[in-house]
Design an enzyme around this catalytic site. Structure first.
Site, PDB file in Angstrom:
ATOM      1  N   MET A  72      -2.490   5.087  -8.799  1.00 25.14           N
ATOM      2  CA  MET A  72      -2.499   4.326  -7.546  1.00 25.14           C
ATOM      3  C   MET A  72      -3.126   2.945  -7.667  1.00 25.14           C
ATOM      4  O   MET A  72      -3.532   2.366  -6.667  1.00 25.14           O
ATOM      5  CB  MET A  72      -3.228   5.138  -6.462  1.00 25.14           C
ATOM      6  CG  MET A  72      -2.571   6.467  -6.167  1.00 25.14           C
ATOM      7  SD  MET A  72      -0.822   6.285  -5.726  1.00 25.14           S
ATOM      8  CE  MET A  72      -0.400   7.977  -5.318  1.00 25.14           C
TER       9      MET A  72
ATOM     10  N   HIS B 175       8.339   6.954  -8.603  1.00 24.33           N
ATOM     11  CA  HIS B 175       8.108   6.515  -7.218  1.00 24.33           C
ATOM     12  C   HIS B 175       8.846   7.464  -6.271  1.00 24.33           C
ATOM     13  O   HIS B 175      10.022   7.773  -6.506  1.00 24.33           O
ATOM     14  CB  HIS B 175       8.584   5.075  -7.016  1.00 24.33           C
ATOM     15  CG  HIS B 175       8.300   4.588  -5.640  1.00 24.33           C
ATOM     16  ND1 HIS B 175       7.032   4.203  -5.233  1.00 24.33           N
ATOM     17  CD2 HIS B 175       9.102   4.466  -4.554  1.00 24.33           C
ATOM     18  CE1 HIS B 175       7.085   3.865  -3.960  1.00 24.33           C
ATOM     19  NE2 HIS B 175       8.318   4.012  -3.517  1.00 24.33           N
TER      20      HIS B 175
ATOM     21  N   ASP C 216       7.134  -1.810  -8.358  1.00 29.06           N
ATOM     22  CA  ASP C 216       8.342  -0.983  -8.200  1.00 29.06           C
ATOM     23  C   ASP C 216       9.630  -1.773  -8.439  1.00 29.06           C
ATOM     24  O   ASP C 216      10.707  -1.393  -7.953  1.00 29.06           O
ATOM     25  CB  ASP C 216       8.385  -0.322  -6.802  1.00 29.06           C
ATOM     26  CG  ASP C 216       7.212   0.608  -6.566  1.00 29.06           C
ATOM     27  OD1 ASP C 216       6.800   1.300  -7.518  1.00 29.06           O
ATOM     28  OD2 ASP C 216       6.691   0.637  -5.447  1.00 29.06           O
TER      29      ASP C 216
ATOM     30  N   ALA D  77      12.997  16.495  -6.941  1.00 34.07           N
ATOM     31  CA  ALA D  77      13.378  15.251  -7.616  1.00 34.07           C
ATOM     32  C   ALA D  77      12.354  14.819  -8.676  1.00 34.07           C
ATOM     33  O   ALA D  77      12.660  14.812  -9.866  1.00 34.07           O
ATOM     34  CB  ALA D  77      13.595  14.144  -6.585  1.00 34.07           C
TER      35      ALA D  77
HETATM   36  C1  GAR Z   1       3.767  11.392  -6.249  1.00 33.61           C
HETATM   37  O1  GAR Z   1       4.585  11.676  -5.158  1.00 33.61           O
HETATM   38  C2  GAR Z   1       4.143  10.051  -6.862  1.00 33.61           C
HETATM   39  O2  GAR Z   1       5.514   9.791  -6.863  1.00 33.61           O
HETATM   40  C3  GAR Z   1       3.434   9.113  -5.912  1.00 33.61           C
HETATM   41  O3  GAR Z   1       2.198   9.734  -5.631  1.00 33.61           O
HETATM   42  C4  GAR Z   1       2.323  11.155  -5.800  1.00 33.61           C
HETATM   43  C5  GAR Z   1       1.306  11.625  -6.821  1.00 33.61           C
HETATM   44  O4  GAR Z   1       1.260  13.011  -6.921  1.00 33.61           O
HETATM   45  N1  GAR Z   1       3.294   7.811  -6.511  1.00 33.61           N
HETATM   46  C6  GAR Z   1       3.351   6.685  -5.819  1.00 33.61           C
HETATM   47  O5  GAR Z   1       3.495   6.646  -4.621  1.00 33.61           O
HETATM   48  C7  GAR Z   1       3.233   5.424  -6.652  1.00 33.61           C
HETATM   49  N2  GAR Z   1       3.756   4.303  -5.936  1.00 33.61           N
HETATM   50  P1  GAR Z   1       0.682  13.760  -8.214  1.00 33.61           P
HETATM   51  O6  GAR Z   1      -0.734  13.181  -8.488  1.00 33.61           O
HETATM   52  O7  GAR Z   1       0.583  15.186  -7.770  1.00 33.61           O
HETATM   53  O8  GAR Z   1       1.616  13.573  -9.366  1.00 33.61           O
END
Ligand code: GAR
Length: 209
Positions: A95, A114, A155, A184
């Site tokens: 993040m 993403h 992105d 996905a």
């Molecule tokens: C996921 O949905 C990922 O795609 C998103 O945060 C989540 C993390 O989950 N990422 C973003 O939004 C980046 N722009 P995780 O820690 O369980 O993998």
């Protein structure tokens, strides 16, 4: 020149790490064969993703994002990547935005997942649950996930894989987030990592060349 063979992967995380888990499981299942998850880097000392890495016997490094300037943070990142001879970086729920100074060192060597179909609901400020809240607010009928190369535009790098997910009636941001992950993200991220690892191991190039 890098010797042909296994590509050493660093996964950058900040939170729960379900995408990291999908990568660990895919390596075990033989879906990822050209790459090895060799290091997990977190900017958040409390990320549960670190526990997932430790449980899988993967080395971890914490570089606390809040206590360092962007420059100092990225200098530490680069040192860590070099020490660990990393060939490919995967942002899996990471993040923190990386500067152009960092991304330009690694063209086509950083991947990001993403949780939307880029170019919808992406860019600065669109992360985590917020992406799904915005998709529901807009009223789109289809959303999904994207894996792309990372460049200087948040992105904005070349798309590698996408997968669509239909939005159901009565969906909440939380339920949509879960389905987008399950249907996905956890599928296309390991596939893209294998595709790019295979490409790198065939080219046999050092990172940054
Ligand atoms: C996921 O949905 C990922 O795609 C998103 O945060 C989540 C993390 O989950 N990422 C973003 O939004 C980046 N722009 P995780 O820690 O369980 O993998």
């Amino acid at each position: 020149m890098k010797e042909k063979g296994t590509v050493r992967i660093a996964v950058f995380v900040s939170g729960g790490g379900t995408n990291l888990q999908a990568l660990i499981d895919a390596e075990r299942a033989g879906i990822i064969t050209h790459g090895k998850i060799s290091l997990v880097v977190s900017n958040n000392p409390n990320a549960y993703a670190l526990t997932r890495a430790e449980n899988a016997g993967i080395d971890t490094v914490i570089i606390p994002g809040k206590e360092l300037t962007q420059d100092a943070f990225e200098t530490k990142l680069i040192e860590t990547l070099e020490e660990n001879k990393i060939d490919l970086i995967v942002l899996a729920g990471f993040m923190k935005i990386l500067s152009h100074n960092f991304t330009r060192r690694y063209p086509e060597r950083i991947l990001n997942v993403h949780p939307s179909l880029i170019p919808s609901f992406c860019g600065k400020g669109f992360y985590g649950l917020k992406v799904h809240e915005e998709a529901l607010r807009y009223g789109v009928k289809v959303t999904g996930a994207t894996v792309h190369y990372v460049n200087e535009i948040p992105d904005g790098g070349e798309i590698i894989l996408q997968k669509a997910v239909a939005i159901k009636k009565g969906e909440t941001a939380e339920s949509l987030q879960q389905r987008v992950m399950r249907q996905a993200e956890w599928i296309i991220l390991p596939k893209a990592v294998e595709l790019v690892s295979k490409k790198i191991s065939t080219e046999g190039k050092e990172i940054g060349q």
